[in-house]
Design a protein around this motif. Structure first.
Motif, PDB file in Angstrom:
ATOM      1  N   TRP A   1      -0.085  17.888  55.849  1.00  0.00           N
ATOM      2  CA  TRP A   1      -0.558  17.409  54.274  1.00  0.00           C
ATOM      3  C   TRP A   1      -1.811  16.363  54.217  1.00  0.00           C
ATOM      4  CZ3 TRP A   1       3.955  14.510  51.351  1.00  0.00           C
ATOM      5  CH2 TRP A   1       3.630  14.368  49.999  1.00  0.00           C
ATOM      6  N   ALA A   2      -1.753  15.694  55.230  1.00  0.00           N
ATOM      7  CA  ALA A   2      -3.029  14.684  55.083  1.00  0.00           C
ATOM      8  C   ALA A   2      -4.316  15.383  55.291  1.00  0.00           C
ATOM      9  CB  ALA A   2      -2.953  13.575  56.299  1.00  0.00           C
ATOM     10  N   LYS A   3      -4.414  16.569  56.179  1.00  0.00           N
ATOM     11  CA  LYS A   3      -5.637  17.345  56.333  1.00  0.00           C
ATOM     12  C   LYS A   3      -5.895  18.140  54.855  1.00  0.00           C
ATOM     13  CE  LYS A   3      -5.658  17.579  61.547  1.00  0.00           C
ATOM     14  NZ  LYS A   3      -5.492  18.643  62.527  1.00  0.00           N
ATOM     15  N   GLU A   4      -4.887  18.445  54.543  1.00  0.00           N
ATOM     16  CA  GLU A   4      -5.121  19.206  53.176  1.00  0.00           C
ATOM     17  C   GLU A   4      -5.851  18.412  52.198  1.00  0.00           C
ATOM     18  OE1 GLU A   4      -1.294  21.146  52.002  1.00  0.00           O
ATOM     19  OE2 GLU A   4      -1.288  22.255  53.825  1.00  0.00           O
ATOM     20  N   ARG A   5      -5.203  17.196  52.027  1.00  0.00           N
ATOM     21  CA  ARG A   5      -5.613  16.232  50.992  1.00  0.00           C
ATOM     22  C   ARG A   5      -7.214  15.817  51.416  1.00  0.00           C
ATOM     23  NH1 ARG A   5      -1.159  11.549  50.086  1.00  0.00           N
ATOM     24  NH2 ARG A   5       0.244  12.807  48.546  1.00  0.00           N
ATOM     25  N   ALA A   6      -7.611  15.578  52.426  1.00  0.00           N
ATOM     26  CA  ALA A   6      -8.832  15.260  52.821  1.00  0.00           C
ATOM     27  C   ALA A   6      -9.679  16.553  52.352  1.00  0.00           C
ATOM     28  CB  ALA A   6      -8.872  14.890  54.593  1.00  0.00           C
TER      29      ALA A   6
ATOM     30  N   VAL B   1     -13.747  14.886  51.910  1.00  0.00           N
ATOM     31  CA  VAL B   1     -13.949  13.691  52.806  1.00  0.00           C
ATOM     32  C   VAL B   1     -13.736  14.096  54.454  1.00  0.00           C
ATOM     33  CG1 VAL B   1     -13.707  11.907  51.006  1.00  0.00           C
ATOM     34  CG2 VAL B   1     -11.802  12.517  52.702  1.00  0.00           C
ATOM     35  N   SER B   2     -14.405  13.206  55.313  1.00  0.00           N
ATOM     36  CA  SER B   2     -13.929  13.544  56.869  1.00  0.00           C
ATOM     37  C   SER B   2     -13.389  12.389  57.133  1.00  0.00           C
ATOM     38  CB  SER B   2     -15.464  13.741  57.483  1.00  0.00           C
ATOM     39  OG  SER B   2     -15.369  13.931  58.796  1.00  0.00           O
ATOM     40  N   VAL B   3     -12.158  12.774  57.659  1.00  0.00           N
ATOM     41  CA  VAL B   3     -11.333  11.660  58.653  1.00  0.00           C
ATOM     42  C   VAL B   3     -10.823  12.597  59.754  1.00  0.00           C
ATOM     43  CG1 VAL B   3      -8.957  10.595  58.492  1.00  0.00           C
ATOM     44  CG2 VAL B   3     -10.418  10.725  56.410  1.00  0.00           C
ATOM     45  N   ASN B   4     -10.715  11.857  60.913  1.00  0.00           N
ATOM     46  CA  ASN B   4     -10.199  12.454  62.210  1.00  0.00           C
ATOM     47  C   ASN B   4      -8.686  12.138  62.205  1.00  0.00           C
ATOM     48  OD1 ASN B   4      -9.944  13.288  64.769  1.00  0.00           O
ATOM     49  ND2 ASN B   4     -10.477  11.428  65.761  1.00  0.00           N
ATOM     50  N   PHE B   5      -8.130  13.000  61.551  1.00  0.00           N
ATOM     51  CA  PHE B   5      -6.659  13.106  61.759  1.00  0.00           C
ATOM     52  C   PHE B   5      -6.032  13.444  62.916  1.00  0.00           C
ATOM     53  CE2 PHE B   5      -6.769  12.954  56.983  1.00  0.00           C
ATOM     54  CZ  PHE B   5      -6.273  11.602  56.650  1.00  0.00           C
TER      55      PHE B   5
END
Length: 446
Positions: free
Chosen positions: A304-309, A314-318
């Motif tokens: 879910w977090a990757k879909e939101r990013a 934005v780039s976040v290393n999840f």
């Protein structure tokens, strides 16, 4: 002496067992069996103390185990029946197997052996049986080690197990050999099959016991983990239904986190969020200029977090992993943030958790924390449980509330407190998340 056996024992029984056995085999000109019997006795004595068996019992059982070899095989069934020895239907396929029961009868009726441990071991020395005693096992394996044949190539492996004090494993090597050859054998005795099942169970249990031996702090942590609920399955189920009315499912950052940025408390740099959930705080921080690593042990949350990013561009290393599986990055982060992870961590893991935060932060770096405050159970908060109570109940009952005093006790040796307050309640249209039953605090590494 039993009159049925007397024709086969034409020597005087003196009471010196070793000499009497030798005399019987000499009389029957069976030097080969005598040699084997003496070798088995020597082997049984050698390993008896190693496995908690009386050497005298091991020697007597070994000297007598093949004494019935003096009875011709073609007469064994009749002699056994005459002595009221129970003969199983399967044993009629291979009458030679009855010799172990006949040897027990001879030990009892010719040599006046009354010790049930010795008699039982003699009776199953070829096949073994379920619920075998240590003496049963010692005689059984001593017998197999004393065979002289190039076909018995398993003996070296058995000896290695014996040297390592692994008696059950040694026995299983032989029983597995028999099992693998079962289609080529006249008989695989039901006792042998039952004994093998027993050994498989005991060996498996032995591995479990070995793996459950506490030798260091990690073993202790793993043991305590095993007593409590595995968290990942719960959180995967929790995040799988995104339509649930869960306050922090909103895609807004914590109100206190927004205030840190707006008030200039935290300089931009490297950030780690632990227990990031669907990523709302990590994404917001990335938008504010942080290089963000974010972890959660729930696959559903990270998906879910990757879909939101991606939607927010934005780039976040999840990463889907536990905080305790992180590769150490000593003094790498400028900011570590925990939005509701600490209050779900078992107390025995909290020590390691706080060390992790301290070690990954740069000197002067910041630690932001939101967690349950006590006294708000009627509106969604958590109970204030002592650490001991959690283990007595084997449950956090939804999370552990922390008093202000407890948090300072845990953190003040390594951190200076920058801000400590209750989280502010926020409405849906505020652009921030906040509930009144949580603490919001900011700390600076000393």
């Amino acid at each position: 002496m039993n009159q049925i056996l007397k024709p086969f024992v034409q020597v005087e029984i003196t009471g010196n067992l070793k000499e009497d056995i030798a005399a019987i085999f000499h009389y029957h000109q069976d030097e080969e069996t005598l040699k084997h019997v003496l070798k088995v006795a020597e082997e049984a004595i050698r390993i008896s103390n190693q496995f908690g068996v009386e050497p005298e019992e091991a020697e007597q059982a070994a000297l007598l185990h093949d004494v019935s070899n003096i009875i011709p095989v073609n007469r064994m069934v009749d002699i056994a029946k005459a002595l009221s020895v129970k003969v199983e239907e399967e044993e009629l396929k291979y009458p030679r197997i009855i010799h172990q029961k006949l040897s027990r009868a001879m030990a009892e009726q010719v040599f006046d052996i009354s010790n049930p441990n010795i008699l039982n071991a003699i009776e199953c020395h070829t096949t073994l049986k379920s619920h075998a005693s240590q003496l049963d096992k010692v005689l059984f394996i001593a017998d197999k080690l004393s065979w002289e044949s190039p076909e018995h190539n398993f003996q070296h492996e058995i000896r290695q197990k014996i040297e390592n004090n692994e008696l059950n494993q040694a026995i299983l090597i032989y029983l597995n050999h028999i099992w693998e050859q079962r289609n080529n054998l006249k008989l695989v005795h039901s006792w042998t099959i039952q004994a093998r099942e027993d050994m498989l169970s005991l060996v498996e249990k032995g591995f479990v016991l070995l793996n459950e031996t506490i030798t260091d702090t990690k073993d202790l942590m793993d043991m305590l983990d095993s007593l409590l609920r595995e968290p990942a399955p719960f959180w995967n189920g929790f995040y799988s239904d995104r339509s649930k009315d869960i306050p922090f499912f909103v895609n807004h950052p914590d109100e206190n986190l927004k205030s840190y940025y707006e008030n200039g408390f935290i300089p931009r740099g490297n950030m780690l969020e632990i227990g990031c959930g669907p990523g709302r705080n990590a994404i917001y921080s990335a938008q504010k200029g942080f290089k963000v690593d974010a972890v959660d042990l729930s696959e559903e949350a990270i998906r879910w977090a990757k879909e939101r990013a991606e939607q927010s561009k934005v780039s976040v290393n999840f990463e889907c992993k536990s905080a305790f599986d992180l590769i150490p990055k000593p003094e790498y982060y400028d900011f570590v943030y925990d939005a509701g992870c600490l209050h779900h961590i078992w107390p025995h893991r909290r020590i390691e958790y706080l060390r992790l935060i301290y070690s990954t932060l740069k000197t002067g770096g910041y630690f932001g924390l939101t967690c349950f405050a006590p006294g708000y159970t009627e509106i969604g908060g958590a109970l204030e449980l002592s650490d001991y109570e959690i283990y007595r109940e084997r449950s956090m009952k939804g999370g552990q509330a922390y008093s202000k005093e407890k948090l300072f006790k845990l953190l003040e040796d390594n951190f200076d407190n920058v801000e400590f307050r209750g989280m502010k309640a926020c409405g849906e249209d505020s652009g921030a998340f906040g509930v009144p039953f949580m603490w919001a605090s900011l700390w600076r590494k000393k």
